[in-house]
Design a protein around this motif. Structure first.
Motif, PDB file in Angstrom:
ATOM      1  N   ILE A   4       0.851  -1.194   0.000  1.00 21.68           N
ATOM      2  CA  ILE A   4       0.000   0.000   0.000  1.00 21.68           C
ATOM      3  C   ILE A   4       0.888   1.245   0.000  1.00 21.68           C
ATOM      4  CG2 ILE A   4      -1.828   1.261   1.215  1.00 21.68           C
ATOM      5  CD1 ILE A   4      -2.653  -1.601   0.252  1.00 21.68           C
ATOM      6  N   GLY A   5       0.639   2.142  -0.930  1.00 21.16           N
ATOM      7  CA  GLY A   5       1.347   3.420  -0.972  1.00 21.16           C
ATOM      8  C   GLY A   5       0.599   4.460  -0.159  1.00 21.16           C
ATOM      9  N   VAL A   6       1.289   5.113   0.743  1.00 19.27           N
ATOM     10  CA  VAL A   6       0.716   6.212   1.518  1.00 19.27           C
ATOM     11  C   VAL A   6       1.148   7.490   0.809  1.00 19.27           C
ATOM     12  CG1 VAL A   6       0.638   7.389   3.753  1.00 19.27           C
ATOM     13  CG2 VAL A   6       0.770   4.873   3.648  1.00 19.27           C
ATOM     14  N   ILE A   7       0.221   8.096   0.083  1.00 20.07           N
ATOM     15  CA  ILE A   7       0.543   9.234  -0.776  1.00 20.07           C
ATOM     16  C   ILE A   7       0.338  10.540  -0.023  1.00 20.07           C
ATOM     17  CG2 ILE A   7      -0.027  10.435  -2.918  1.00 20.07           C
ATOM     18  CD1 ILE A   7      -0.694   7.713  -4.123  1.00 20.07           C
ATOM     19  N   LEU A   8       1.444  11.231   0.204  1.00 18.89           N
ATOM     20  CA  LEU A   8       1.442  12.542   0.852  1.00 18.89           C
ATOM     21  C   LEU A   8       1.240  13.585  -0.232  1.00 18.89           C
ATOM     22  CD1 LEU A   8       1.836  14.549   3.136  1.00 18.89           C
ATOM     23  CD2 LEU A   8       4.289  14.041   3.072  1.00 18.89           C
ATOM     24  N   ALA A   9       0.055  14.198  -0.255  1.00 13.76           N
ATOM     25  CA  ALA A   9      -0.362  15.028  -1.377  1.00 13.76           C
ATOM     26  C   ALA A   9       0.181  16.449  -1.367  1.00 13.76           C
ATOM     27  CB  ALA A   9      -1.890  15.076  -1.442  1.00 13.76           C
ATOM     28  N   SER A  10       0.352  17.033  -0.214  1.00 10.55           N
ATOM     29  CA  SER A  10       0.795  18.425  -0.165  1.00 10.55           C
ATOM     30  C   SER A  10       2.290  18.527  -0.443  1.00 10.55           C
ATOM     31  CB  SER A  10       0.499  19.034   1.201  1.00 10.55           C
ATOM     32  OG  SER A  10       1.009  20.353   1.268  1.00 10.55           O
ATOM     33  N   ALA A  42       6.241  15.599  -3.086  1.00 11.54           N
ATOM     34  CA  ALA A  42       7.319  16.584  -3.132  1.00 11.54           C
ATOM     35  C   ALA A  42       8.618  15.972  -3.654  1.00 11.54           C
ATOM     36  CB  ALA A  42       7.542  17.198  -1.754  1.00 11.54           C
ATOM     37  N   ASP A  43       8.722  14.646  -3.610  1.00  7.34           N
ATOM     38  CA  ASP A  43       9.924  13.959  -4.080  1.00  7.34           C
ATOM     39  C   ASP A  43       9.862  13.574  -5.554  1.00  7.34           C
ATOM     40  OD1 ASP A  43      10.929  14.105  -1.505  1.00  7.34           O
ATOM     41  OD2 ASP A  43      10.285  12.069  -0.971  1.00  7.34           O
ATOM     42  N   HIS A  44       8.747  13.867  -6.205  1.00 10.84           N
ATOM     43  CA  HIS A  44       8.564  13.485  -7.606  1.00 10.84           C
ATOM     44  C   HIS A  44       8.462  14.734  -8.474  1.00 10.84           C
ATOM     45  CE1 HIS A  44       7.956   9.191  -6.820  1.00 10.84           C
ATOM     46  NE2 HIS A  44       7.475   9.624  -5.667  1.00 10.84           N
ATOM     47  N   HIS A  45       9.220  14.747  -9.546  1.00 10.05           N
ATOM     48  CA  HIS A  45       9.174  15.863 -10.494  1.00 10.05           C
ATOM     49  C   HIS A  45       7.962  15.655 -11.402  1.00 10.05           C
ATOM     50  CE1 HIS A  45      10.332  18.950 -13.280  1.00 10.05           C
ATOM     51  NE2 HIS A  45      10.342  18.068 -14.271  1.00 10.05           N
ATOM     52  N   LEU A  46       6.864  16.311 -11.070  1.00 16.55           N
ATOM     53  CA  LEU A  46       5.634  16.175 -11.854  1.00 16.55           C
ATOM     54  C   LEU A  46       5.146  17.565 -12.271  1.00 16.55           C
ATOM     55  CD1 LEU A  46       3.774  13.493  -9.697  1.00 16.55           C
ATOM     56  CD2 LEU A  46       5.025  13.136 -11.834  1.00 16.55           C
ATOM     57  N   PRO A  47       5.712  18.109 -13.348  1.00 14.81           N
ATOM     58  CA  PRO A  47       5.246  19.415 -13.804  1.00 14.81           C
ATOM     59  C   PRO A  47       3.804  19.309 -14.294  1.00 14.81           C
ATOM     60  CG  PRO A  47       6.643  18.416 -15.463  1.00 14.81           C
ATOM     61  CD  PRO A  47       6.689  17.522 -14.245  1.00 14.81           C
ATOM     62  N   ALA A  48       3.206  20.437 -14.598  1.00 16.40           N
ATOM     63  CA  ALA A  48       1.860  20.405 -15.188  1.00 16.40           C
ATOM     64  C   ALA A  48       1.902  19.437 -16.366  1.00 16.40           C
ATOM     65  CB  ALA A  48       1.445  21.795 -15.640  1.00 16.40           C
ATOM     66  N   THR A  61       5.714   9.529 -22.973  1.00 10.47           N
ATOM     67  CA  THR A  61       6.918   9.853 -23.737  1.00 10.47           C
ATOM     68  C   THR A  61       8.022  10.467 -22.894  1.00 10.47           C
ATOM     69  OG1 THR A  61       6.106  12.060 -24.319  1.00 10.47           O
ATOM     70  CG2 THR A  61       5.519  10.251 -25.816  1.00 10.47           C
ATOM     71  N   LEU A  62       7.700  10.943 -21.707  1.00 12.40           N
ATOM     72  CA  LEU A  62       8.672  11.665 -20.882  1.00 12.40           C
ATOM     73  C   LEU A  62       9.134  10.817 -19.702  1.00 12.40           C
ATOM     74  CD1 LEU A  62       6.781  15.062 -20.986  1.00 12.40           C
ATOM     75  CD2 LEU A  62       8.804  14.418 -22.317  1.00 12.40           C
ATOM     76  N   ASP A  63      10.411  10.953 -19.376  1.00  9.33           N
ATOM     77  CA  ASP A  63      10.992  10.144 -18.302  1.00  9.33           C
ATOM     78  C   ASP A  63      10.271  10.324 -16.976  1.00  9.33           C
ATOM     79  OD1 ASP A  63      12.863   9.060 -20.015  1.00  9.33           O
ATOM     80  OD2 ASP A  63      14.471  10.433 -19.414  1.00  9.33           O
ATOM     81  N   HIS A  64       9.893  11.575 -16.627  1.00  7.99           N
ATOM     82  CA  HIS A  64       9.241  11.785 -15.328  1.00  7.99           C
ATOM     83  C   HIS A  64       7.857  11.127 -15.287  1.00  7.99           C
ATOM     84  CE1 HIS A  64       8.512  15.593 -17.603  1.00  7.99           C
ATOM     85  NE2 HIS A  64       7.272  15.357 -17.231  1.00  7.99           N
ATOM     86  N   THR A  65       7.179  11.065 -16.412  1.00 10.84           N
ATOM     87  CA  THR A  65       5.880  10.387 -16.438  1.00 10.84           C
ATOM     88  C   THR A  65       6.068   8.880 -16.336  1.00 10.84           C
ATOM     89  OG1 THR A  65       4.946  12.153 -17.790  1.00 10.84           O
ATOM     90  CG2 THR A  65       3.724  10.090 -17.713  1.00 10.84           C
ATOM     91  N   ARG A  66       7.043   8.349 -17.050  1.00 12.28           N
ATOM     92  CA  ARG A  66       7.308   6.900 -16.971  1.00 12.28           C
ATOM     93  C   ARG A  66       7.723   6.507 -15.545  1.00 12.28           C
ATOM     94  NH1 ARG A  66       9.169   7.632 -22.452  1.00 12.28           N
ATOM     95  NH2 ARG A  66      11.305   7.981 -21.748  1.00 12.28           N
ATOM     96  N   ALA A  67       8.519   7.344 -14.897  1.00 12.91           N
ATOM     97  CA  ALA A  67       8.927   7.057 -13.510  1.00 12.91           C
ATOM     98  C   ALA A  67       7.713   7.082 -12.585  1.00 12.91           C
ATOM     99  CB  ALA A  67       9.984   8.061 -13.050  1.00 12.91           C
ATOM    100  N   TRP A  68       6.830   8.061 -12.771  1.00 12.14           N
ATOM    101  CA  TRP A  68       5.625   8.145 -11.941  1.00 12.14           C
ATOM    102  C   TRP A  68       4.717   6.941 -12.201  1.00 12.14           C
ATOM    103  CZ3 TRP A  68       3.989   9.506  -7.614  1.00 12.14           C
ATOM    104  CH2 TRP A  68       2.626   9.645  -7.333  1.00 12.14           C
ATOM    105  N   ALA A  69       4.562   6.554 -13.460  1.00 11.29           N
ATOM    106  CA  ALA A  69       3.743   5.386 -13.804  1.00 11.29           C
ATOM    107  C   ALA A  69       4.279   4.139 -13.103  1.00 11.29           C
ATOM    108  CB  ALA A  69       3.706   5.192 -15.318  1.00 11.29           C
ATOM    109  N   SER A  70       5.584   3.994 -13.074  1.00 10.01           N
ATOM    110  CA  SER A  70       6.204   2.849 -12.405  1.00 10.01           C
ATOM    111  C   SER A  70       5.933   2.884 -10.905  1.00 10.01           C
ATOM    112  CB  SER A  70       7.707   2.853 -12.690  1.00 10.01           C
ATOM    113  OG  SER A  70       8.337   1.817 -11.998  1.00 10.01           O
ATOM    114  N   GLY A  91      -3.644  21.049  -6.018  1.00  5.99           N
ATOM    115  CA  GLY A  91      -3.322  20.842  -7.422  1.00  5.99           C
ATOM    116  C   GLY A  91      -2.252  19.782  -7.623  1.00  5.99           C
ATOM    117  N   SER A  92      -1.318  19.667  -6.679  1.00  6.07           N
ATOM    118  CA  SER A  92      -0.260  18.658  -6.795  1.00  6.07           C
ATOM    119  C   SER A  92      -0.850  17.249  -6.855  1.00  6.07           C
ATOM    120  CB  SER A  92       0.714  18.772  -5.622  1.00  6.07           C
ATOM    121  OG  SER A  92       0.021  18.700  -4.387  1.00  6.07           O
ATOM    122  N   LEU A  93      -1.899  17.002  -6.081  1.00  5.39           N
ATOM    123  CA  LEU A  93      -2.531  15.683  -6.090  1.00  5.39           C
ATOM    124  C   LEU A  93      -3.318  15.475  -7.379  1.00  5.39           C
ATOM    125  CD1 LEU A  93      -3.260  12.980  -4.882  1.00  5.39           C
ATOM    126  CD2 LEU A  93      -5.016  14.135  -3.499  1.00  5.39           C
TER     127      LEU A  93
END
Length: 184
Positions: A4-10, A42-48, A61-70, A91-93
């Motif tokens: 289970i991932g505990v997602i800290l949204a702020s 806050a540890d993930h580079h997720l631009p708009a 197509t982008l590395d940061h999206t593929r990393a987040w998907a993983s 908005g970050s969430l």
């Protein structure tokens, strides 16, 4: 083992969510039916959103999206720790949820919110988005009031919060296991 991932949204500096997420992880760490891991936005580079294709296509197509998907894909379920900003989730969430699609599908989620009125509106908004992502949110919910449940920045959960968290975690683990055949 169910994970289970505990997602800290702020991602806001000085956020109260860190104390809430630590409390969730401390309480969850006493369980033996699943493993729990912090996912701090806050540890993930997720631009708009900057992908050329809709997330439902899964053509990242982008590395940061593929990393987040993983990151999203490796969990069987989630516990979202979210503040309420202006009667909504941060908005970050929303951006993190919108970046990928299939990786969220057929998993379970529990909600822990905080705000002036317990973050209830953010949690209800989050339930709508999770439904669109095919995430089964559980009914129990923990809601912290920033005026009565925090003292000088420290979280002071009452017994009712611990009881509610137990119900959230029980359901998230059970539903995550029950939904596992749909993911295989």
């Amino acid at each position: 083992m169910t994970t289970i991932g505990v997602i800290l949204a702020s991602t806001r500096p000085g956020r109260k969510g860190e104390a809430v997420a630590r409390w969730v992880l401390d309480e969850a760490g006493q369980r033996d039916d699943a493993t729990f891991e912090l996912v701090d936005l806050a540890d993930h580079h997720l631009p708009a959103i900057d992908e050329p294709f809709p997330p439902a296509l899964g053509r990242y197509t982008l590395d940061h999206t593929r990393a987040w998907a993983s990151t999203v894909a490796r969990f069987d379920g989630y516990v979202f720790v979210t503040p309420e900003y202006n009667h909504a989730m941060p908005g970050s969430l929303k951006n993190a949820l919108d970046r990928v699609y299939a990786e969220w599908n057929t998993k379970a989620a529990g909600l822990i919110s905080y705000g002036v009125e317990g973050g209830i509106r953010a949690a209800e908004q989050l339930r709508l988005v999770l439904g669109a992502l095919r995430v089964a949110d559980v009914g129990p919910h923990v809601a912290f009031n920033i005026f009565t449940d925090f003292d000088a920045g420290s979280l002071n959960p009452a017994d009712r919060h611990r009881d509610a968290l137990t119900r959230v975690l029980d359901d998230v683990v059970a539903w995550s296991k029950a939904l596992a055949p749909l993911r295989s």
